[in-house]
Write a protein that holds these residues in place. Structure first.
Motif, mmCIF file in Angstrom:
data_model
loop_
_atom_site.group_PDB
_atom_site.id
_atom_site.type_symbol
_atom_site.label_atom_id
_atom_site.label_comp_id
_atom_site.label_asym_id
_atom_site.label_seq_id
_atom_site.Cartn_x
_atom_site.Cartn_y
_atom_site.Cartn_z
ATOM 1 N N ASP A 1 31.881 47.271 26.179
ATOM 2 C CA ASP A 1 33.196 46.723 25.825
ATOM 3 C C ASP A 1 34.324 47.440 26.551
ATOM 4 O OD1 ASP A 1 32.005 44.892 24.166
ATOM 5 O OD2 ASP A 1 32.071 46.235 22.439
ATOM 6 N N ALA A 2 34.077 47.819 27.777
ATOM 7 C CA ALA A 2 35.128 48.446 28.565
ATOM 8 C C ALA A 2 36.025 47.344 29.151
ATOM 9 C CB ALA A 2 34.512 49.281 29.669
ATOM 10 N N ASP A 3 37.141 47.759 29.730
ATOM 11 C CA ASP A 3 38.155 46.777 30.113
ATOM 12 C C ASP A 3 37.998 46.291 31.543
ATOM 13 O OD1 ASP A 3 39.432 46.918 27.666
ATOM 14 O OD2 ASP A 3 40.526 48.725 28.268
ATOM 15 N N ALA A 4 38.071 44.990 31.696
ATOM 16 C CA ALA A 4 38.118 44.388 33.032
ATOM 17 C C ALA A 4 39.449 43.661 33.155
ATOM 18 C CB ALA A 4 36.964 43.412 33.226
ATOM 19 N N ASP A 5 40.205 44.064 34.145
ATOM 20 C CA ASP A 5 41.569 43.557 34.302
ATOM 21 C C ASP A 5 41.642 42.766 35.615
ATOM 22 O OD1 ASP A 5 44.296 43.208 34.319
ATOM 23 O OD2 ASP A 5 44.723 45.230 35.063
ATOM 24 N N PHE A 6 41.851 41.469 35.499
ATOM 25 C CA PHE A 6 41.912 40.612 36.690
ATOM 26 C C PHE A 6 43.368 40.400 37.100
ATOM 27 C CE2 PHE A 6 37.778 39.754 34.938
ATOM 28 C CZ PHE A 6 36.973 39.575 36.050
ATOM 29 N N GLN A 7 43.630 40.582 38.377
ATOM 30 C CA GLN A 7 45.002 40.484 38.881
ATOM 31 C C GLN A 7 45.102 39.423 39.982
ATOM 32 O OE1 GLN A 7 47.808 42.207 38.063
ATOM 33 N NE2 GLN A 7 46.797 43.344 36.428
ATOM 34 N N ASN A 8 46.270 38.801 40.078
ATOM 35 C CA ASN A 8 46.585 37.841 41.150
ATOM 36 C C ASN A 8 45.601 36.681 41.190
ATOM 37 O OD1 ASN A 8 48.548 39.721 41.827
ATOM 38 N ND2 ASN A 8 47.292 40.661 43.413
ATOM 39 N N ILE A 9 45.273 36.172 40.024
ATOM 40 C CA ILE A 9 44.321 35.071 39.949
ATOM 41 C C ILE A 9 45.092 33.749 40.042
ATOM 42 C CG2 ILE A 9 42.523 33.989 38.556
ATOM 43 C CD1 ILE A 9 41.881 36.848 39.496
ATOM 44 N N PRO A 10 44.716 32.888 40.984
ATOM 45 C CA PRO A 10 45.421 31.605 41.074
ATOM 46 C C PRO A 10 45.122 30.741 39.847
ATOM 47 C CG PRO A 10 43.539 31.627 42.561
ATOM 48 C CD PRO A 10 43.658 33.012 41.998
ATOM 49 N N ASN A 11 46.062 29.883 39.525
ATOM 50 C CA ASN A 11 45.929 29.015 38.362
ATOM 51 C C ASN A 11 45.071 27.808 38.737
ATOM 52 O OD1 ASN A 11 46.276 27.335 36.184
ATOM 53 N ND2 ASN A 11 48.385 26.747 36.743
ATOM 54 N N THR A 12 43.763 27.943 38.569
ATOM 55 C CA THR A 12 42.859 26.861 38.943
ATOM 56 C C THR A 12 41.524 27.058 38.244
ATOM 57 O OG1 THR A 12 41.574 25.896 40.746
ATOM 58 C CG2 THR A 12 42.231 28.172 41.024
ATOM 59 N N PRO A 13 40.887 25.958 37.864
ATOM 60 C CA PRO A 13 39.551 26.103 37.265
ATOM 61 C C PRO A 13 38.526 26.674 38.238
ATOM 62 C CG PRO A 13 40.144 23.774 37.538
ATOM 63 C CD PRO A 13 41.362 24.567 37.846
ATOM 64 N N LEU A 14 38.855 26.694 39.538
ATOM 65 C CA LEU A 14 37.939 27.294 40.506
ATOM 66 C C LEU A 14 37.852 28.806 40.344
ATOM 67 C CD1 LEU A 14 38.760 25.432 43.844
ATOM 68 C CD2 LEU A 14 36.781 25.122 42.355
ATOM 69 N N ALA A 15 38.860 29.405 39.727
ATOM 70 C CA ALA A 15 38.884 30.859 39.560
ATOM 71 C C ALA A 15 39.099 31.165 38.082
ATOM 72 C CB ALA A 15 39.997 31.481 40.424
ATOM 73 N N PRO A 16 38.037 31.027 37.273
ATOM 74 C CA PRO A 16 38.181 31.152 35.821
ATOM 75 C C PRO A 16 38.222 32.608 35.359
ATOM 76 C CG PRO A 16 35.903 30.718 36.343
ATOM 77 C CD PRO A 16 36.639 30.797 37.664
ATOM 78 N N PHE A 17 39.049 33.413 36.001
ATOM 79 C CA PHE A 17 39.053 34.843 35.694
ATOM 80 C C PHE A 17 40.226 35.205 34.801
ATOM 81 C CE2 PHE A 17 37.227 34.317 39.961
ATOM 82 C CZ PHE A 17 35.954 34.782 39.727
ATOM 83 N N SER A 18 39.931 35.803 33.680
ATOM 84 C CA SER A 18 41.014 36.361 32.876
ATOM 85 C C SER A 18 40.496 37.660 32.279
ATOM 86 C CB SER A 18 41.434 35.379 31.794
ATOM 87 O OG SER A 18 40.325 35.055 30.999
ATOM 88 N N ASP A 19 41.434 38.482 31.842
ATOM 89 C CA ASP A 19 41.059 39.810 31.375
ATOM 90 C C ASP A 19 39.999 39.710 30.287
ATOM 91 O OD1 ASP A 19 42.914 40.543 33.153
ATOM 92 O OD2 ASP A 19 44.356 41.352 31.719
ATOM 93 N N THR A 20 39.020 40.568 30.379
ATOM 94 C CA THR A 20 37.916 40.519 29.426
ATOM 95 C C THR A 20 37.341 41.920 29.288
ATOM 96 O OG1 THR A 20 35.817 39.420 28.938
ATOM 97 C CG2 THR A 20 36.226 39.934 31.237
ATOM 98 N N THR A 21 36.206 42.034 28.629
ATOM 99 C CA THR A 21 35.519 43.316 28.563
ATOM 100 C C THR A 21 34.200 43.185 29.297
ATOM 101 O OG1 THR A 21 34.435 42.746 26.498
ATOM 102 C CG2 THR A 21 36.560 43.875 26.347
ATOM 103 N N PHE A 22 33.574 44.299 29.528
ATOM 104 C CA PHE A 22 32.302 44.247 30.243
ATOM 105 C C PHE A 22 31.367 45.339 29.746
ATOM 106 C CE2 PHE A 22 32.270 48.009 32.945
ATOM 107 C CZ PHE A 22 33.600 48.399 32.912
#
Lengths: 542, 409
Positions: B222-243
């Protein structure tokens, strides 16, 4: 503390100082001054001349990251690895949204981005995340190495006043050149030559045919070389002799200004450009719920016209023995769209008379006659432009209004206004074979001139037509796949279907480097095109 | 090309930092059979019982100046790391309870890595920067079984952290052209391990030592994953989460000997085997099901280090030391990732101890690590289901300078 002790402390201190790291060095280090050779060329002050392709235009707009990935900027960065060069300056836009303002009003729209709808279909749409902020009237000062001017034809580079902001609104001047022209009456070539260039590139002539092509052939082929380009219409094809004269004048000016070495790039064929090759000629599927059920009614209606159409037109020259002039939609396979072909003899009146003779109401017969007097279904030889894709199968509201004015009810008018189905695709949306022949003949003539001028002046020559033929064919492999011309997915072309992606521009830059290395005995390193992006997805659209 | 052969050899080091005592480092980081100071708490706890004094403390820190350069002759690109100075430290205390029994506490940092490439550099899809730290805290006990045989060891408590940033791929950006990237950050990750050792003293000149330190797998949850500069598109479904992810700190076996030539000279040799084979892949399992898990094959292999050292007692107050070691790489051909860009190296070391008083000595050491220039690649980065190798020529240089204190009572 005794002196012996002091000495020991000194040793320790010296040891610590000795630790300060020295950087690792390579045997053959790529940033050593002799790592690469410029050969007989001198890249110290490179000036790029051209149109939108040179400016870094992409996705129907000019914006900062596109400019940063322009092929001249990629070249300049590689030149800087070879020898000391001056900074390569570009007239950067104000934003990454693209588009232009003229006195605060939007003059050109934002870039296209790839957006997905609820069904997961991707389409290019205008970006709305921010508005254009590049004001044309804010003239930039200073010299710009990238003199690429979107929209410029060959002769525009010689035209005084092409950058006069006063002429922008009327189309007499170019909004992009107005941003950085040195003076109202400056010419592009004059501003380029004034920079004491040592090396130049020239990629011009695309628009001399392309504006005819992208307008669906809504212009004329200027076959009289004595007509001044000043009198050309915006969508005309430049006379090849005029082109050759202008082109050699541009080259001569750059050489005389000091750029004795340079590279000339020729004109791709429109048939290798996705703007013309993406939309299929037969897109009307019977499985489409908004089209399929209409087929029996449509065929019954056209059955009234078909005897007259075949009788009046005879058989097609392209497919002897079999008429393509009768109009019929298949129940089992996708059918070609109906198009307006201005190269066909206009048989409106005869058609009207034949229909009246067959017992049709004269009012309706007149409308049918007008609507289908130069109509036929498309064949594989017709090229539908990219922008026709969103029009096909849609009700043409302008046509509805026109038909209602002629006395039809809204329902009747609507039925006769479906683009490509009941209303022939308008001329500017289709390149018919006769128009393609004009474009092809002009392109070949220009390319012959370009190659000849390159040879005559000992300049490097890049066959961009051949490169885009490769991407349109099997594609060009790179470390992450294959670059092709497939629209939106192929990697070479941006979302406007005409201009390249950063990867496409990088590919061009590499081929230019190859030509320069061969011609001038240089060893300029190439870039890895896998590091350059393609199309930009975004849901920030309306 | 002169160095083309180098790509056939294996690479060394991993993220092991061999700086666990100034006296040992000065002697090529030998120490499994050297009875010299409380540094034994790390090198061979069973030797602590042979220390003459009731209380011995050894503490110190080093500064590591390490830089890596990468270049690609085909494209003309060259990048250099801008690594901050690494500062591994150690603290060892040993207390003699009885003639046959000593206890102690050791704190040391055997694993760690700080590599900072320029953001968005040519290999940024593999790494922009990493900061990996592990602190070992170990109570030790040393028991003399007979005059010539002792045993030692103790449990190890590890607390570690990692912060790692890379771009998501070679081209993805937001609308402004900023590269899309992810930072994974795990701190306060703890785990237990142990070490066990023995020392044999067949003659009063010769000592033989064996030390084994267990493998410790650091599990981040449950450590932190921080996604930055992600374009607003379903092709890049990245948002901050844990890992969840795990990183092995491999086991290490060291055998060695020391020989006292005469009153002034001591020679030492250590053979060290690090069981890097446990590091097969760096897998990052993101909690968000929309985000594909990240699998990064490493395929390390067990590797060896050969260490040689010498000590010379120059005067009553001054002891000089020198050493050499050869450090073989766990990294195999095709797996040379720029996050631990270390090939085989040779270490040249030296140092001295200066007795300021009869109780207190200053220990100084330095080391220069020599790496060959190497053409290498990491072949397991995938793009659209296809392997895209990242290759180039690497060169590294490392200087280490350290100061410590030894206190005896």
């Amino acid at each position: 503390m005794n002196t012996q002790m002091k000495k020991y402390y000194l040793y320790i201190a010296l040891l610590a100082v000795g630790m300060v790291s020295c950087e690792p060095e390579f045997e053959d280090q790529v940033d050593d001054s002799d790592a690469y050779s410029s050969g007989e060329a001198d890249f110290s002050n490179y000036v790029a001349l051209g149109n939108s392709l040179t400016a870094g235009f992409a996705d129907n707009a000019l914006y900062i990251t596109g400019q940063q990935n322009s092929y001249p900027n990629i070249l300049a960065q590689q030149f800087a690895r070879v020898q000391e060069t001056e900074d390569f300056d570009q007239p950067l836009m104000a934003d990454n949204a693209g588009g232009l303002l003229l006195n605060g009003s939007v003059f050109a729209g934002t870039r296209l981005v790839l957006a997905f709808d609820a069904q997961g279909n991707a389409t290019p749409r205008a970006y709305t995340g921010s508005q254009p902020s590049t004001e044309i009237t804010n003239r930039l000062t200073g010299d710009y190495n990238n003199m690429g001017v979107p929209g410029a034809k060959s002769f525009h580079l010689l035209a005084p006043g092409y950058g006069n902001v006063a002429g922008v609104a009327t189309g007499a001047a170019n909004p992009y050149f107005a941003r950085f022209a040195s003076a109202d009456e400056a010419t592009v070539i004059g501003d380029a030559a004034a920079q004491n260039p040592t090396f130049f590139s020239l990629w011009i002539g695309n628009n001399d045919v392309l504006s005819f092509a992208t307008s669906g052939g809504a212009g004329v082929y200027q076959d009289d070389p004595t007509v001044s380009p000043a009198n050309y219409g915006p969508n005309d094809i430049t006379n090849p002799m005029v082109f050759a004269g202008v082109y050699s004048g541009l080259v001569e000016t750059m050489i005389n200004a000091g750029a004795e070495e340079g590279v000339l790039i020729n004109i791709p064929n429109v048939t290798d450009v996705p703007y013309f090759t993406t939309v299929p000629f037969a897109p009307l599927s019977p499985a489409n719920p908004s089209f399929g059920p209409m087929i029996p009614t449509l065929n019954a209606t056209f059955a009234q016209l078909n005897p007259a159409l075949t009788a009046l037109r005879g058989v097609s020259e392209e497919t002897p023995g079999e008429s393509v002039y009768s109009i019929e939609f298949s129940q089992s396979a996708a059918s070609p769209v109906l198009i307006h072909d201005e190269s066909l003899p206009n048989i409106s009146e005869q058609l009207t008379q034949a229909l009246i003779g067959g017992g049709l109401d004269p009012g309706l017969a007149t409308i049918y006659g007008m609507q289908y007097g130069q109509a036929r279904q498309a064949t594989a030889q017709d090229l539908l432009v990219l922008t026709s894709s969103s029009a096909i199968g849609q009700v043409n509201t302008g046509r509805v209004a026109a038909l209602m004015a002629m006395g039809l009810t809204q329902e009747q008018a609507g039925q006769l206004s479906v683009n490509g189905v009941t209303y022939p695709m308008e001329d500017h949306l289709v390149l018919v074979p006769s128009e393609q022949a004009m474009i092809s003949s002009a392109t070949q003539a220009y390319n012959q001139a370009i190659r000849g001028i390159a040879e005559a002046n000992g300049l490097a020559f890049v066959d961009a037509a051949a490169i885009l033929q490769e991407t349109a064919g099997g594609g060009i492999p790179f470390d992450g796949g294959v670059v092709t011309s497939a629209f939106a997915t192929g990697g070479a072309f941006s979302l406007d279907g005409v201009h390249l992606t950063p990867r496409g521009y990088a590919l061009i830059a590499n081929r230019i480097i190859e030509a320069i290395n061969t011609t001038y005995g240089a060893s300029v390193p190439e870039v890895n095109i896998g590091n350059y992006g393609t199309v930009t997805p975004s849901q920030n659209v309306n | 090309m002169v160095f083309a052969l180098a790509s056939a050899v294996t690479y060394a080091g991993g993220y092991r930092v061999a700086v666990q005592g100034q006296r040992a480092l000065a002697m090529g980081h030998t120490g499994v059979a050297v009875v010299n100071s409380a540094e034994l708490g790390f090198f061979n706890p069973s030797g602590l019982v042979y220390l003459e004094n009731q209380l011995t403390i050894s503490a110190g820190a080093s500064a590591i100046f390490s830089d890596v350069a990468w270049q690609n002759e085909d494209t003309g690109e060259i990048f250099r790391t801008d690594n901050p100075v690494g500062t591994p430290f150690y603290f060892n205390i040993a207390y003699k309870l009885k003639d046959w029994l000593s206890v102690g506490l050791s704190v040391y940092t055997p694993y760690g890595s700080t590599v900072e490439w320029e953001d968005d550099w040519a290999g940024s899809h593999l790494i922009n920067n990493i900061d990996l730290q592990a602190i070992y805290i170990q109570p030790v006990v040393s028991v003399k079984a007979t005059d010539w045989l002792s045993f030692g060891g103790g449990p190890i408590y590890v607390t570690g952290s990692v912060n790692y940033n890379r771009n998501l791929n070679r081209t993805l950006t937001d609308i402004e052209g900023n590269r899309s990237n992810v930072t994974i950050d795990a701190s306060g990750v703890t785990e237990w391990g142990w070490s066990l050792s023995t020392m044999i003293t067949p003659t009063d000149k010769l000592r033989i030592g064996v030390n084994y330190r267990s493998e410790i797998i650091m599990e981040a949850e449950d450590a932190d994953a921080d996604f930055q500069n992600i374009p607003n598109t379903p092709l890049a479904p990245f948002s901050d989460t844990t890992f969840d992810a795990s990183l092995p700190l491999p086991a290490e076996l060291t055998v060695g000997l020391s020989y006292e030539l005469n009153e002034k000279w001591l020679l030492a040799f250590d053979y060290n085997r690090t069981y890097w084979g446990v590091y097969e892949s760096l897998d990052i399992d993101f909690a968000d099901p929309n985000i594909p898990d990240s699998q990064n094959p490493r395929n390390y292999e067990d590797s060896s280090t050969w260490r040689f050292g010498a000590q010379y007692i120059a005067t009553d107050v001054l002891t000089l030391r020198a050493g050499y070691y050869f450090d073989e790489s766990p990294v195999q051909d095709g797996y040379f990732a720029p996050e631990t860009p270390r090939n085989d190296s040779m270490g040249f070391t030296g140092g001295l101890s200066l007795d300021v008083t009869s109780k207190l000595a200053i220990d100084a050491s330095f080391a220069y690590l020599r790496f060959d220039e190497v053409d290498a690649s990491y072949d397991y980065y995938m793009e659209n289901g296809q392997q895209v190798p990242f290759s180039g020529t690497y060169n590294s240089s490392t200087f280490i300078a350290g100061l410590g204190l030894t206190y005896k009572l």
